[in-house]
Motif scaffolding. Structure first.
Motif, short mmCIF file in Angstrom:
data_model
loop_
_atom_site.label_atom_id
_atom_site.label_comp_id
_atom_site.label_asym_id
_atom_site.label_seq_id
_atom_site.Cartn_x
_atom_site.Cartn_y
_atom_site.Cartn_z
N GLU A 13 74.22 -44.77 68.82
CA GLU A 13 72.98 -44.14 68.44
C GLU A 13 71.52 -44.11 68.55
O GLU A 13 70.35 -43.37 69.40
CB GLU A 13 73.33 -42.47 67.88
CG GLU A 13 73.05 -41.28 68.28
CD GLU A 13 73.82 -39.81 67.38
OE1 GLU A 13 72.57 -39.35 66.86
OE2 GLU A 13 74.51 -40.24 66.65
N ILE A 14 71.28 -44.70 67.75
CA ILE A 14 69.84 -45.37 67.03
C ILE A 14 69.15 -46.25 68.85
O ILE A 14 68.39 -46.11 68.91
CB ILE A 14 69.79 -46.09 66.02
CG1 ILE A 14 69.97 -44.72 65.15
CG2 ILE A 14 68.78 -46.47 66.11
CD1 ILE A 14 70.17 -45.34 63.48
N ALA A 15 70.52 -46.43 68.87
CA ALA A 15 70.21 -47.50 70.24
C ALA A 15 69.94 -46.80 71.22
O ALA A 15 68.54 -47.01 72.15
CB ALA A 15 71.25 -49.15 70.86
N LEU A 16 69.91 -46.35 71.59
CA LEU A 16 70.03 -44.84 72.94
C LEU A 16 69.23 -44.24 72.66
O LEU A 16 67.93 -43.69 74.15
CB LEU A 16 71.53 -44.11 73.07
CG LEU A 16 71.27 -42.24 74.50
CD1 LEU A 16 71.12 -44.10 75.50
CD2 LEU A 16 72.58 -42.18 74.24
N GLN A 17 68.53 -43.80 71.45
CA GLN A 17 67.28 -43.14 71.21
C GLN A 17 66.00 -43.82 71.19
O GLN A 17 65.05 -43.64 72.03
CB GLN A 17 67.18 -42.52 70.06
CG GLN A 17 68.08 -41.25 69.73
CD GLN A 17 68.16 -40.81 68.88
OE1 GLN A 17 67.47 -41.07 67.62
NE2 GLN A 17 69.06 -39.18 68.43
N ARG A 18 66.22 -45.01 71.08
CA ARG A 18 65.07 -45.79 71.09
C ARG A 18 65.00 -46.63 72.34
O ARG A 18 64.16 -46.66 73.06
CB ARG A 18 65.51 -47.56 70.28
CG ARG A 18 65.25 -47.27 69.07
CD ARG A 18 65.46 -49.15 69.03
NE ARG A 18 65.58 -48.97 67.73
CZ ARG A 18 66.27 -49.88 66.30
NH1 ARG A 18 66.82 -50.94 66.83
NH2 ARG A 18 65.33 -49.36 65.33
N GLU A 19 66.37 -46.70 74.20
CA GLU A 19 65.85 -46.82 74.95
C GLU A 19 65.10 -45.63 75.48
O GLU A 19 64.05 -45.74 75.95
CB GLU A 19 67.51 -47.06 75.69
CG GLU A 19 67.97 -48.66 75.06
CD GLU A 19 69.46 -48.47 75.63
OE1 GLU A 19 69.69 -47.75 76.77
OE2 GLU A 19 70.06 -49.50 75.13
N GLN A 20 65.37 -44.57 75.55
CA GLN A 20 64.57 -43.48 75.78
C GLN A 20 63.10 -42.90 75.03
O GLN A 20 62.34 -42.85 75.29
CB GLN A 20 65.53 -42.35 75.83
CG GLN A 20 67.32 -41.94 75.71
CD GLN A 20 67.82 -40.56 75.35
OE1 GLN A 20 67.64 -40.60 74.02
NE2 GLN A 20 68.25 -40.36 75.83
N LEU A 21 63.28 -43.41 74.41
CA LEU A 21 62.02 -43.35 73.98
C LEU A 21 60.67 -44.51 74.39
O LEU A 21 59.19 -44.26 74.51
CB LEU A 21 61.88 -44.02 71.86
CG LEU A 21 60.42 -43.73 71.22
CD1 LEU A 21 59.37 -42.24 71.64
CD2 LEU A 21 60.58 -44.23 70.08
#
Length: 83
Positions: A13-21
């Motif tokens: 989830e953190i990795a996905l949020q980092r990509e989106q950011l």
């Protein structure tokens, strides 16, 4: 227990949020890059004004010719008025 996630799920989830950011930051940086936007506009206008071979489009040449002719007529008219 309320919806507990495994460490792997949290990391994903953190990795996905980092990509989106990162995508959002890249989009904002592109909007703020005025030089790049200006270069893109020039390239777009050049593409629109030339054929695939790089020659000017006939309608662009005709429009430029019309502008030159109008400018010459205006200059001649002003010269006549001042005499």
């Amino acid at each position: 227990m309320p919806d507990q996630k495994t460490p792997e799920e949290l990391e994903a989830e953190i990795a996905l949020q980092r990509e989106q950011l990162a995508g959002t930051v890249d989009d904002l940086a592109a909007k703020l890059d005025v030089k790049s936007q200006a270069q893109q506009k020039v390239a777009d206008l050049k593409d629109a004004a030339t054929t695939d071979t790089g020659a000017p489009r006939p309608e662009v040449v005709a429009a430029a010719g019309s502008l030159v002719a109008m400018a010459l007529v205006l200059v001649a008219w002003r010269l006549r008025r001042t005499r």
